[in-house]
Scaffold this active site. Structure first.
Site, PDB file in Angstrom:
ATOM      1  N   GLY A  35     -18.747  18.708   0.257  1.00  0.00           N
ATOM      2  CA  GLY A  35     -17.302  18.697   0.010  1.00  0.00           C
ATOM      3  C   GLY A  35     -16.925  19.806  -0.952  1.00  0.00           C
ATOM      4  N   GLY A  36     -16.719  19.442  -2.217  1.00  0.00           N
ATOM      5  CA  GLY A  36     -16.232  20.379  -3.230  1.00  0.00           C
ATOM      6  C   GLY A  36     -16.957  21.716  -3.243  1.00  0.00           C
TER       7      GLY A  36
ATOM      8  N   SER B  44     -21.746  15.052  -3.733  1.00  0.00           N
ATOM      9  CA  SER B  44     -22.020  15.892  -4.905  1.00  0.00           C
ATOM     10  C   SER B  44     -23.218  16.820  -4.737  1.00  0.00           C
ATOM     11  CB  SER B  44     -22.153  15.033  -6.171  1.00  0.00           C
ATOM     12  OG  SER B  44     -20.921  14.381  -6.442  1.00  0.00           O
TER      13      SER B  44
ATOM     14  N   GLU C  40     -23.628   9.123   3.137  1.00  0.00           N
ATOM     15  CA  GLU C  40     -22.835   9.555   1.988  1.00  0.00           C
ATOM     16  C   GLU C  40     -22.510   8.339   1.112  1.00  0.00           C
ATOM     17  OE1 GLU C  40     -20.631  13.484   2.755  1.00  0.00           O
ATOM     18  OE2 GLU C  40     -19.398  11.895   3.565  1.00  0.00           O
TER      19      GLU C  40
ATOM     20  N   HIS D  76     -15.686   9.063   7.807  1.00  0.00           N
ATOM     21  CA  HIS D  76     -15.867   9.526   6.429  1.00  0.00           C
ATOM     22  C   HIS D  76     -15.361   8.438   5.476  1.00  0.00           C
ATOM     23  CE1 HIS D  76     -15.308  11.714   2.706  1.00  0.00           C
ATOM     24  NE2 HIS D  76     -16.209  12.554   3.150  1.00  0.00           N
TER      25      HIS D  76
ATOM     26  N   GLU E 246     -13.590   8.531   2.948  1.00  0.00           N
ATOM     27  CA  GLU E 246     -12.158   8.607   2.597  1.00  0.00           C
ATOM     28  C   GLU E 246     -11.301   8.026   3.717  1.00  0.00           C
ATOM     29  OE1 GLU E 246     -12.330  12.746   1.484  1.00  0.00           O
ATOM     30  OE2 GLU E 246     -13.532  12.142  -0.241  1.00  0.00           O
TER      31      GLU E 246
ATOM     32  N   GLY F  50     -17.586  13.351  -4.554  1.00  0.00           N
ATOM     33  CA  GLY F  50     -16.569  13.935  -5.427  1.00  0.00           C
ATOM     34  C   GLY F  50     -16.692  13.521  -6.884  1.00  0.00           C
TER      35      GLY F  50
ATOM     36  N   ASN G   6     -17.204  20.347   4.399  1.00  0.00           N
ATOM     37  CA  ASN G   6     -16.028  19.510   4.665  1.00  0.00           C
ATOM     38  C   ASN G   6     -14.942  19.947   3.688  1.00  0.00           C
ATOM     39  OD1 ASN G   6     -14.139  17.496   4.961  1.00  0.00           O
ATOM     40  ND2 ASN G   6     -15.455  15.831   4.219  1.00  0.00           N
ATOM     41  N   TRP G   7     -14.006  20.719   4.190  1.00  0.00           N
ATOM     42  CA  TRP G   7     -12.991  21.304   3.304  1.00  0.00           C
ATOM     43  C   TRP G   7     -11.891  20.315   2.920  1.00  0.00           C
ATOM     44  CZ3 TRP G   7     -11.954  26.866   5.737  1.00  0.00           C
ATOM     45  CH2 TRP G   7     -13.145  27.602   5.667  1.00  0.00           C
ATOM     46  N   LYS G   8     -11.902  19.148   3.548  1.00  0.00           N
ATOM     47  CA  LYS G   8     -10.896  18.107   3.260  1.00  0.00           C
ATOM     48  C   LYS G   8      -9.480  18.702   3.331  1.00  0.00           C
ATOM     49  CE  LYS G   8     -14.440  15.599   0.843  1.00  0.00           C
ATOM     50  NZ  LYS G   8     -14.832  14.654  -0.174  1.00  0.00           N
TER      51      LYS G   8
HETATM   52  P1  PGA Z   1     -18.541  16.119  -2.298  1.00  0.00           P
HETATM   53  O1  PGA Z   1     -17.999  15.496  -0.925  1.00  0.00           O
HETATM   54  O2  PGA Z   1     -19.600  17.124  -1.936  1.00  0.00           O
HETATM   55  O3  PGA Z   1     -17.329  16.772  -2.925  1.00  0.00           O
HETATM   56  O4  PGA Z   1     -19.073  14.995  -3.121  1.00  0.00           O
HETATM   57  C1  PGA Z   1     -18.861  15.221   0.135  1.00  0.00           C
HETATM   58  C2  PGA Z   1     -18.076  14.647   1.300  1.00  0.00           C
HETATM   59  O5  PGA Z   1     -17.103  13.943   1.064  1.00  0.00           O
HETATM   60  O6  PGA Z   1     -18.392  14.888   2.489  1.00  0.00           O
END
Ligand code: PGA
Length: 257
Positions: free
Chosen positions: A239-240, A218, A173, A96, A98, A179, A10-12
């Protein structure tokens, strides 16, 4: 049927067209063609076409990070299921944390997106993207002992549309792990995944065993193997760590069952 395993990036809201292409190209070059493991990249909407071009004729699939809840019309800023299907998106992330917590998307809205994806796939768009329905509790909810209540509430689409599974996926999640660098321990994650699987079993019967449930929050190359070793964790939503090709490819390698 043995359910597939999936590693999704997930590149956001990161990257430029150039960097998106470079990252996708490096992942295509490094990924092994392994039918039991699916690799999915979810770039921002405006980079979907570039990433689809880079991944063409490769085993890497491409998905979107969100979708509108209406088929078409005067909905400024939204992108439809049909648009994503036409482009070639195989999956779409919905709900998600966010979207839920930063942009205030309520369960009802996420439920409408899920319904539209399911109905589109059944009716006029057999290639509609597959939903990745995200669920997860905040730290406050966990500390109040409400984790499973929250997740059961967020799993309403399972009860409303049982026949959407196993085409649809679920991603657990925990909001406090996203994050933050603090992943759930494998045991903590497995406990919730087992509860999700039990809920799926109750609602879907046999299809529960075929439904992919990802863990996100994470995940890194350093902790992926122990998380993925858990019996009810079928892969990760990353994510990251999905923004660096080497790290993401190492996570894909860790996904072996
Ligand atoms: P993260 O994000 O790996 O940076 O914690 C995961 C996500 O939001 O899907």
């Amino acid at each position: 049927m043995i359910r597939p395993t999936v590693v999704a990036g997930n590149w956001k809201m990161h990257g430029s067209r150039d960097s998106a292409r470079t990252l996708a190209r490096a992942i295509v070059q490094g990924v092994e063609d392994d039918a039991s493991r699916e690799v999915l990249l979810c770039p921002p909407f405006v980079h979907l076409f570039d990433v689809l071009e880079e991944t063409v004729q490769s085993p890497v699939q491409v998905g979107a990070q969100n979708v509108g809840d209406q088929p078409e019309g005067a909905y400024t800023g939204e992108v439809s299921v049909a648009m994503l299907a036409e482009l070639g998106c195989s999956h779409v992330i919905i709900g998600h944390s966010e979207r839920r917590h930063v942009y205030g998307e309520p369960d009802e809205l996420i439920g409408r997106k899920f319904a539209l994806l399911h109905q589109s796939a059944q009716q006029d768009l057999p290639n509609a993207p597959r939903a990745i329905l995200c669920v997860g509790e905040t730290l406050e909810e966990r500390e109040a002992g409400r984790t499973l209540d929250v997740i059961h509430r967020q799993l309403q689409p399972v009860r409303s549309f049982p026949d959407a599974f196993p085409r649809a996926l679920i991603a657990y999640e925990p909001v406090w792990a996203i994050g933050t660098g603090v992943a759930a321990t494998p045991d903590m994650a497995q406990e919730v995944h087992a509860a999700i699987r039990a809920h799926l079993e109750q609602e879907l019967g046999a299809a529960a065993q075929d439904t992919v449930v990802l863990y996100g929050g994470s995940v890194k190359a350093g902790n992926a193997s122990e998380l993925f070793a858990m019996p009810d964790i079928d892969g990760g939503l990353i994510g990251g760590a999905s923004l660096k090709a080497d790290e993401f490819l190492a996570i894909c390698q860790a996904m072996r069952k």
